[in-house]
Scaffold this motif. Structure first.
Motif, PDB file in Angstrom:
ATOM      1  N   ALA A   1       0.806  -1.219   0.000  1.00 41.82           N
ATOM      2  CA  ALA A   1       0.000   0.000   0.000  1.00 41.82           C
ATOM      3  C   ALA A   1       0.841   1.271   0.000  1.00 41.82           C
ATOM      4  N   ARG A   2       2.065   1.201   0.492  1.00 39.74           N
ATOM      5  CA  ARG A   2       2.894   2.401   0.554  1.00 39.74           C
ATOM      6  C   ARG A   2       3.697   2.651  -0.718  1.00 39.74           C
ATOM      7  N   LEU A   3       3.675   1.716  -1.670  1.00 39.52           N
ATOM      8  CA  LEU A   3       4.428   1.894  -2.906  1.00 39.52           C
ATOM      9  C   LEU A   3       3.878   3.062  -3.725  1.00 39.52           C
ATOM     10  N   PRO A   4       4.742   3.926  -4.227  1.00 42.90           N
ATOM     11  CA  PRO A   4       4.261   5.002  -5.091  1.00 42.90           C
ATOM     12  C   PRO A   4       3.746   4.436  -6.419  1.00 42.90           C
ATOM     13  N   VAL A   5       2.509   4.776  -6.749  1.00 44.70           N
ATOM     14  CA  VAL A   5       1.900   4.340  -8.007  1.00 44.70           C
ATOM     15  C   VAL A   5       1.466   5.579  -8.772  1.00 44.70           C
ATOM     16  N   LEU A   6       2.023   5.715  -9.979  1.00 47.44           N
ATOM     17  CA  LEU A   6       1.637   6.808 -10.858  1.00 47.44           C
ATOM     18  C   LEU A   6       0.817   6.217 -11.986  1.00 47.44           C
ATOM     19  N   VAL A   7      -0.417   6.635 -12.100  1.00 50.48           N
ATOM     20  CA  VAL A   7      -1.259   6.188 -13.201  1.00 50.48           C
ATOM     21  C   VAL A   7      -0.778   6.928 -14.446  1.00 50.48           C
ATOM     22  N   LEU A   8      -0.511   6.162 -15.497  1.00 48.66           N
ATOM     23  CA  LEU A   8      -0.051   6.708 -16.773  1.00 48.66           C
ATOM     24  C   LEU A   8      -0.947   6.113 -17.850  1.00 48.66           C
ATOM     25  N   THR A   9      -1.917   6.895 -18.296  1.00 47.74           N
ATOM     26  CA  THR A   9      -2.966   6.348 -19.151  1.00 47.74           C
ATOM     27  C   THR A   9      -3.424   7.361 -20.192  1.00 47.74           C
TER      28      THR A   9
ATOM     29  N   ALA B   1      -5.786   5.510  -3.876  1.00 50.16           N
ATOM     30  CA  ALA B   1      -4.454   5.871  -3.375  1.00 50.16           C
ATOM     31  C   ALA B   1      -3.373   5.995  -4.440  1.00 50.16           C
ATOM     32  N   ALA B   2      -3.738   6.274  -5.681  1.00 56.01           N
ATOM     33  CA  ALA B   2      -2.708   6.596  -6.675  1.00 56.01           C
ATOM     34  C   ALA B   2      -2.005   7.870  -6.222  1.00 56.01           C
ATOM     35  N   ASN B   3      -0.712   7.954  -6.468  1.00 53.06           N
ATOM     36  CA  ASN B   3       0.050   9.131  -6.063  1.00 53.06           C
ATOM     37  C   ASN B   3       0.017  10.243  -7.102  1.00 53.06           C
ATOM     38  N   ALA B   4      -0.300   9.889  -8.344  1.00 52.34           N
ATOM     39  CA  ALA B   4      -0.428  10.893  -9.403  1.00 52.34           C
ATOM     40  C   ALA B   4      -1.199  10.277 -10.560  1.00 52.34           C
ATOM     41  N   TYR B   5      -1.794  11.131 -11.358  1.00 51.83           N
ATOM     42  CA  TYR B   5      -2.535  10.709 -12.545  1.00 51.83           C
ATOM     43  C   TYR B   5      -1.981  11.487 -13.716  1.00 51.83           C
ATOM     44  N   LEU B   6      -1.329  10.791 -14.637  1.00 46.67           N
ATOM     45  CA  LEU B   6      -0.677  11.415 -15.785  1.00 46.67           C
ATOM     46  C   LEU B   6      -1.306  10.900 -17.076  1.00 46.67           C
ATOM     47  N   THR B   7      -1.540  11.812 -18.002  1.00 50.42           N
ATOM     48  CA  THR B   7      -2.029  11.409 -19.318  1.00 50.42           C
ATOM     49  C   THR B   7      -0.818  11.090 -20.185  1.00 50.42           C
ATOM     50  N   LYS B   8      -0.882   9.959 -20.884  1.00 49.80           N
ATOM     51  CA  LYS B   8       0.237   9.527 -21.716  1.00 49.80           C
ATOM     52  C   LYS B   8       0.549  10.566 -22.785  1.00 49.80           C
ATOM     53  N   PRO B   9       1.825  10.875 -22.923  1.00 48.46           N
ATOM     54  CA  PRO B   9       2.221  11.753 -24.029  1.00 48.46           C
ATOM     55  C   PRO B   9       2.048  11.034 -25.362  1.00 48.46           C
TER      56      PRO B   9
END
Length: 148
Positions: A89-97, A112-120
């Motif tokens: 649960a403590r692992l940093p997860v960045l959604v890249l989608t 608990a995602a740490n960030a939400y990034l749109t794929k370049p």
């Protein structure tokens, strides 16, 4: 607190699109900081890797880059499973989608995602994104994993 370290950064890329895998690998290879990227194309396989469920020892990366659109177990189901495992649960997860759907953004953060990034869409944009991730997550932030 600085996350600067001498060991390579271990990144788990949970992604099933070959073009996106190639772009991500190229982008991270161009960084000044050493990193290794392990690619898993399905959320269920990634969860097995993290938990060691197939009789193997668990693999715990420093950072997870997660696509939402995956076969068998999608990204949101993966986030839910990771959040339910105290050791993960403590692992940093960045959604890249590719999704810009507000419900996906909210659901990711709720899980608990740490960030939400749109794929370049361009390799230069991937390189910029990789540099931004490295600057914050690898150089500035303290990561919960340790290399003994």
């Amino acid at each position: 607190m600085s996350g600067r370290r001498d060991e390579p950064i271990d990144v788990l890329l949970v992604e099933d699109d070959d073009d996106d895998v190639r772009l991500a690998r190229e982008a991270f290879a161009g960084l000044a900081i050493e990193s290794s990227i392990r690619v898993i194309g399905d959320g269920a396989e990634a969860l097995s890797l993290l938990t060691g469920r197939d009789g193997e020892p668990p693999v715990v990366p420093d950072l997870i880059l997660l696509d939402l659109d995956l076969p068998q177990m999608d990204g949101l189901e993966f986030l839910e499973a990771v959040t339910a495992e105290p050791e993960l649960a403590r692992l940093p997860v960045l959604v890249l989608t590719r999704s810009t759907n507000l419900s996906d953004v909210r659901a990711s953060y709720d899980l608990a995602a740490n960030a939400y990034l749109t794929k370049p869409t361009e390799s230069t944009e991937y390189a910029e994104m990789a540099e931004a991730i490295a600057e914050f997550w690898f150089r500035r932030a303290a990561l919960p994993t340790s290399h003994s």
